[in-house]
Write an enzyme that holds these catalytic residues in place. Sequence first.
Site, PDB file in Angstrom:
ATOM      1  N   HIS A 184      30.239  97.972 -53.478  1.00 14.66           N
ATOM      2  CA  HIS A 184      31.455  98.896 -53.774  1.00 14.66           C
ATOM      3  C   HIS A 184      31.220 100.380 -53.927  1.00 14.66           C
ATOM      4  CE1 HIS A 184      33.106  94.855 -55.578  1.00 14.66           C
ATOM      5  NE2 HIS A 184      33.688  95.088 -54.514  1.00 14.66           N
ATOM      6  N   ARG A 212      33.316  83.902 -56.661  1.00  8.81           N
ATOM      7  CA  ARG A 212      31.696  84.152 -56.501  1.00  8.81           C
ATOM      8  C   ARG A 212      31.382  83.812 -58.041  1.00  8.81           C
ATOM      9  NH1 ARG A 212      31.506  89.704 -53.729  1.00  8.81           N
ATOM     10  NH2 ARG A 212      33.346  89.152 -52.548  1.00  8.81           N
ATOM     11  N   ASN A 264      37.966  97.948 -41.365  1.00  3.66           N
ATOM     12  CA  ASN A 264      37.400  97.171 -42.552  1.00  3.66           C
ATOM     13  C   ASN A 264      37.351  95.747 -41.809  1.00  3.66           C
ATOM     14  OD1 ASN A 264      36.261  95.939 -44.726  1.00  3.66           O
ATOM     15  ND2 ASN A 264      37.981  96.910 -46.013  1.00  3.66           N
ATOM     16  N   GLU A 267      39.298 103.072 -51.003  1.00  2.00           N
ATOM     17  CA  GLU A 267      37.804 103.229 -50.074  1.00  2.00           C
ATOM     18  C   GLU A 267      37.932 103.694 -48.502  1.00  2.00           C
ATOM     19  OE1 GLU A 267      38.025  99.385 -51.578  1.00  2.00           O
ATOM     20  OE2 GLU A 267      35.796  99.237 -51.730  1.00  2.00           O
ATOM     21  N   ARG A 290      33.913 100.618 -42.484  1.00  2.00           N
ATOM     22  CA  ARG A 290      33.222 100.328 -43.589  1.00  2.00           C
ATOM     23  C   ARG A 290      32.300  99.252 -43.245  1.00  2.00           C
ATOM     24  NH1 ARG A 290      35.960  97.178 -48.889  1.00  2.00           N
ATOM     25  NH2 ARG A 290      34.143  96.995 -50.260  1.00  2.00           N
TER      26      ARG A 290
END
Length: 434
Positions: free
Chosen positions: A191, A251, A16, A388, A103
């Site tokens: 996601h 964010r 990742n 994940e 990823r």
Amino acid sequence: MNVHANLTSGALLVLNSGSSSVKFTVFRVEPEGREITPLFAGQLTGIGTDARLSAKTAAREPIADESWADRDTGSVPVLLPHLISWIERHLPADLPLMAAGHRVVHGGANLHHPERITDDVLAELETLIPLAPLHQPQNVAAIKVLAESRSDLPQVACFDTAFHHAQPAHATTYAIPRHLTEAGIRRYGFHGLSYEYIARQLLATHPDLATGRVVVAHLGNGSSLCAIKDGTSIDTTMGFSVLEGVPMGTRSGGLDPGILIYLMRKFDMDVNDLERLLYHQSGLLGVSGVSNDMRVLLGSSDPHCAEAVDLFCLRVAKEVSALACSMGGIDALVFTAGIGEHSAAVRAGVCAHLEWLGIELDRARNAGDEALISTDASLPVHVMATDEEFMIARHTVDVLTNRGDARHGPAAQIEGASGSGEGCCTAPAQAQET
Ligand code: AMP
């Protein structure tokens, strides 16, 4: 590039990659690719400034915490081959490194499934860089470095967008002129690997819900929610970019687009100013003026911290309602990711706005982070760990062994799942922020 090798047993690396860090998990795969168990995981942080490697075994025992600042220029292309060598030195002798799964934040309109990396796939990923300029370049760079330095390793790309690809047009389309929609300005959602993991876990643990209408709230540094009906994503809160939806650590989440026009006119902000504002200075950090970390906000007596938490809870609750609307109802709510799995206070704050929907939390169950945190009379509210990295490992093995289930949503139960993200070596801090 090697596109012929099959992975049936050996070690599998899941990467990742971000701009200043590379996070990794190494899995043991055996036999015939059926069982996947984590061996160790870690991260290379401070790349470009003060690189440092830290890693832990699946039992959370530290196996590395060392400075790599002396290793050349400290860029990903330089450090990644060092990392692969370090990983190989820490593998059991009978467990060669067989493949890598990545990823990748964006699969665009065409890449709906995990893909074995070929020159064509790599070229397509590069065309998507403008859609995710803060994440996609790092993902592509890591794939290229491995392709050049370890051409013997087959590589698979797994996309954060893929799980959402079957959403109906009314969920993916913005109300803008059609030619812009056709140019790719549409809602993609992110996601997806987390939501797919939850959907598959539901199939294993709550088959009734797996065929029902579930809102999953992935609340971490990056946060979004997803409406999953019959195991398929129907709607989600992130859209064209990872900015839409609920406020996040730094964010903004969704805001009136008129604000951007105003800021450009009134304060002469340019694209870089806006990017900095919306990605790095807003969200929980912007509202609190203190921190992007929910733990810090919850522990603070500063009223601006409380305001940030309240705003976050209301915005999440509003999205639960909106997503229930997209599915024509709701059979369960699931909380996951760092905040969702660990913050009883935020879960209580969200659910307090949803009593009208038949949601009532059981205080003791919620305080104990139990798997079911609602009262027996309530619409069920679950807490589930996401993973994940495991999802990427599963897809990578399925692609390389030509097994079909990587291409069919959550229909296949997770085989050989070693447990939750929390239970294995994939610590919450592992997730690269999207
Ligand atoms: P993630 O991006 O999934 O790793 O989640 C990171 C977020 O989870 C950060 O905002 C953390 O503050 C938050 N988090 C982790 N543990 C807790 C906790 N026990 N209570 C509140 N927030 C937490």
